[in-house]
Motif scaffolding. Structure first.
Motif, PDB file in Angstrom:
ATOM      1  N   SER A 113     -11.318 -17.971  -3.767  1.00 19.40           N
ATOM      2  CA  SER A 113     -10.518 -16.793  -4.073  1.00 19.40           C
ATOM      3  C   SER A 113      -9.094 -17.244  -4.434  1.00 19.40           C
ATOM      4  O   SER A 113      -8.465 -17.979  -3.683  1.00 19.40           O
ATOM      5  N   GLN A 114      -8.616 -16.806  -5.596  1.00 21.15           N
ATOM      6  CA  GLN A 114      -7.259 -17.152  -6.034  1.00 21.15           C
ATOM      7  C   GLN A 114      -6.555 -15.899  -6.541  1.00 21.15           C
ATOM      8  O   GLN A 114      -7.175 -14.998  -7.087  1.00 21.15           O
ATOM      9  N   TRP A 115      -5.254 -15.880  -6.339  1.00 20.63           N
ATOM     10  CA  TRP A 115      -4.448 -14.753  -6.772  1.00 20.63           C
ATOM     11  C   TRP A 115      -4.258 -14.807  -8.287  1.00 20.63           C
ATOM     12  O   TRP A 115      -3.900 -15.825  -8.853  1.00 20.63           O
ATOM     13  N   ASN A 116      -4.516 -13.658  -8.937  1.00 18.55           N
ATOM     14  CA  ASN A 116      -4.325 -13.552 -10.385  1.00 18.55           C
ATOM     15  C   ASN A 116      -3.041 -12.750 -10.621  1.00 18.55           C
ATOM     16  O   ASN A 116      -2.962 -11.570 -10.272  1.00 18.55           O
ATOM     17  N   GLU A 117      -2.045 -13.410 -11.209  1.00 23.05           N
ATOM     18  CA  GLU A 117      -0.737 -12.780 -11.447  1.00 23.05           C
ATOM     19  C   GLU A 117      -0.851 -11.603 -12.414  1.00 23.05           C
ATOM     20  O   GLU A 117      -0.130 -10.615 -12.282  1.00 23.05           O
ATOM     21  N   LYS A 118      -1.764 -11.690 -13.392  1.00 21.41           N
ATOM     22  CA  LYS A 118      -1.889 -10.648 -14.405  1.00 21.41           C
ATOM     23  C   LYS A 118      -2.476  -9.359 -13.839  1.00 21.41           C
ATOM     24  O   LYS A 118      -2.052  -8.266 -14.190  1.00 21.41           O
ATOM     25  N   THR A 119      -3.480  -9.502 -12.968  1.00 26.20           N
ATOM     26  CA  THR A 119      -4.156  -8.311 -12.422  1.00 26.20           C
ATOM     27  C   THR A 119      -3.628  -7.921 -11.050  1.00 26.20           C
ATOM     28  O   THR A 119      -3.981  -6.866 -10.532  1.00 26.20           O
ATOM     29  N   ASN A 120      -2.795  -8.784 -10.453  1.00 32.45           N
ATOM     30  CA  ASN A 120      -2.249  -8.558  -9.111  1.00 32.45           C
ATOM     31  C   ASN A 120      -3.336  -8.345  -8.057  1.00 32.45           C
ATOM     32  O   ASN A 120      -3.249  -7.440  -7.231  1.00 32.45           O
ATOM     33  N   LYS A 121      -4.384  -9.162  -8.140  1.00 36.32           N
ATOM     34  CA  LYS A 121      -5.401  -9.130  -7.099  1.00 36.32           C
ATOM     35  C   LYS A 121      -6.106 -10.494  -7.031  1.00 36.32           C
ATOM     36  O   LYS A 121      -6.002 -11.315  -7.939  1.00 36.32           O
ATOM     37  N   TYR A 122      -6.809 -10.693  -5.918  1.00 35.00           N
ATOM     38  CA  TYR A 122      -7.554 -11.928  -5.743  1.00 35.00           C
ATOM     39  C   TYR A 122      -8.859 -11.860  -6.528  1.00 35.00           C
ATOM     40  O   TYR A 122      -9.508 -10.812  -6.591  1.00 35.00           O
ATOM     41  N   GLU A 123      -9.230 -12.987  -7.124  1.00 31.90           N
ATOM     42  CA  GLU A 123     -10.475 -13.086  -7.882  1.00 31.90           C
ATOM     43  C   GLU A 123     -11.161 -14.397  -7.531  1.00 31.90           C
ATOM     44  O   GLU A 123     -10.499 -15.392  -7.222  1.00 31.90           O
ATOM     45  N   LEU A 124     -12.485 -14.388  -7.588  1.00 36.28           N
ATOM     46  CA  LEU A 124     -13.231 -15.630  -7.377  1.00 36.28           C
ATOM     47  C   LEU A 124     -13.152 -16.473  -8.640  1.00 36.28           C
ATOM     48  O   LEU A 124     -13.419 -15.994  -9.744  1.00 36.28           O
ATOM     49  N   VAL A 125     -12.762 -17.739  -8.443  1.00 38.12           N
ATOM     50  CA  VAL A 125     -12.610 -18.660  -9.566  1.00 38.12           C
ATOM     51  C   VAL A 125     -13.436 -19.903  -9.275  1.00 38.12           C
ATOM     52  O   VAL A 125     -13.417 -20.428  -8.149  1.00 38.12           O
ATOM     53  N   ILE A 126     -14.154 -20.379 -10.290  1.00 40.22           N
ATOM     54  CA  ILE A 126     -14.920 -21.626 -10.123  1.00 40.22           C
ATOM     55  C   ILE A 126     -13.936 -22.778 -10.020  1.00 40.22           C
ATOM     56  O   ILE A 126     -13.111 -22.987 -10.914  1.00 40.22           O
ATOM     57  N   THR A 127     -14.007 -23.506  -8.899  1.00 42.14           N
ATOM     58  CA  THR A 127     -13.085 -24.620  -8.684  1.00 42.14           C
ATOM     59  C   THR A 127     -13.782 -25.975  -8.779  1.00 42.14           C
ATOM     60  O   THR A 127     -13.129 -27.000  -8.917  1.00 42.14           O
ATOM     61  N   LYS A 128     -15.117 -25.953  -8.689  1.00 44.91           N
ATOM     62  CA  LYS A 128     -15.831 -27.224  -8.716  1.00 44.91           C
ATOM     63  C   LYS A 128     -17.243 -26.973  -9.229  1.00 44.91           C
ATOM     64  O   LYS A 128     -17.909 -26.033  -8.821  1.00 44.91           O
ATOM     65  N   LEU A 129     -17.706 -27.847 -10.127  1.00 41.47           N
ATOM     66  CA  LEU A 129     -19.045 -27.774 -10.675  1.00 41.47           C
ATOM     67  C   LEU A 129     -19.649 -29.170 -10.588  1.00 41.47           C
ATOM     68  O   LEU A 129     -19.130 -30.097 -11.196  1.00 41.47           O
ATOM     69  N   VAL A 130     -20.697 -29.307  -9.777  1.00 40.29           N
ATOM     70  CA  VAL A 130     -21.288 -30.626  -9.559  1.00 40.29           C
ATOM     71  C   VAL A 130     -22.757 -30.587  -9.969  1.00 40.29           C
ATOM     72  O   VAL A 130     -23.510 -29.715  -9.526  1.00 40.29           O
ATOM     73  N   LYS A 131     -23.163 -31.542 -10.814  1.00 37.89           N
ATOM     74  CA  LYS A 131     -24.567 -31.649 -11.202  1.00 37.89           C
ATOM     75  C   LYS A 131     -25.282 -32.467 -10.132  1.00 37.89           C
ATOM     76  O   LYS A 131     -24.840 -33.563  -9.783  1.00 37.89           O
ATOM     77  N   LYS A 132     -26.378 -31.912  -9.596  1.00 38.34           N
ATOM     78  CA  LYS A 132     -27.119 -32.588  -8.530  1.00 38.34           C
ATOM     79  C   LYS A 132     -28.579 -32.714  -8.914  1.00 38.34           C
ATOM     80  O   LYS A 132     -29.065 -32.044  -9.815  1.00 38.34           O
ATOM     81  N   ARG A 133     -29.273 -33.573  -8.187  1.00 38.53           N
ATOM     82  CA  ARG A 133     -30.701 -33.802  -8.425  1.00 38.53           C
ATOM     83  C   ARG A 133     -31.443 -33.620  -7.109  1.00 38.53           C
ATOM     84  O   ARG A 133     -31.097 -34.245  -6.108  1.00 38.53           O
TER      85      ARG A 133
END
Length: 152
Positions: free
Chosen positions: A87-107
């Motif tokens: 969850s990160q604060w979005n300055e444009k919308t003035n609310k918290y939004e879920l943001v992808i922070t990490k993408l890992v390819k696994k097997r």
């Protein structure tokens, strides 16, 4: 003459509902409960009304195929992406939004238990625990037991 309870279930809407319950993995007992009849009544309906029987079979067939596909996927192993969101604060919308922070390819490694299950069921001629071996010809066995001098 009073309408039978089954009539509610042999129309298009009722059949779709029965098929959906079967596809969702409900047992015949659970489906009978949802319909408001005993399991024996549902079994009787399946014998008397092919549309009901066909709807339940069709729904269960879909689930069986999905499970079969999942078992095969697990047996062979597969790749997937693990997504981490924060969850990160979005300055444009003035609310918290879920943001992808990490993408890992696994097997996911192949699962030997799934492989054994698959092979025992799909290729029992080669993979069952008990193998039938036929022997032809003579088996001369000459067994000598020497107890020695002290035991004789």
């Amino acid at each position: 003459m009073a309408k039978g309870k089954y009539e509610k279930w042999i129309n298009e809407e009722g059949l779709v509902l029965l098929e959906g319950w079967a596809r969702a993995g409900l047992t015949d007992e659970q489906i009978a409960h949802n319909v408001g009849v005993s399991r024996s009544t549902l079994n009787d309906w399946k014998k008397r009304y092919p549309d009901i029987s066909d709807a339940l079979k069709k729904g269960k067939e879909v689930v069986d195929l999905q499970v079969e596909n999942a078992l095969l996927k697990r047996a062979l192993g597969y790749e997937y992406e693990e997504v981490t969101q924060e969850s990160q604060w979005n300055e444009k919308t003035n609310k918290y939004e879920l943001v992808i922070t990490k993408l890992v390819k696994k097997r996911q490694a192949p699962d030997t238990t799934a492989q054994i299950f698959w092979l025992k069921n799909r290729r029992p001629d080669k993979w069952r625990d008990k193998q039938d071996v036929e022997h032809t010809g003579d088996m001369d066995l000459n067994i000598v037991i020497d107890y020695g001098e002290d035991n004789g």
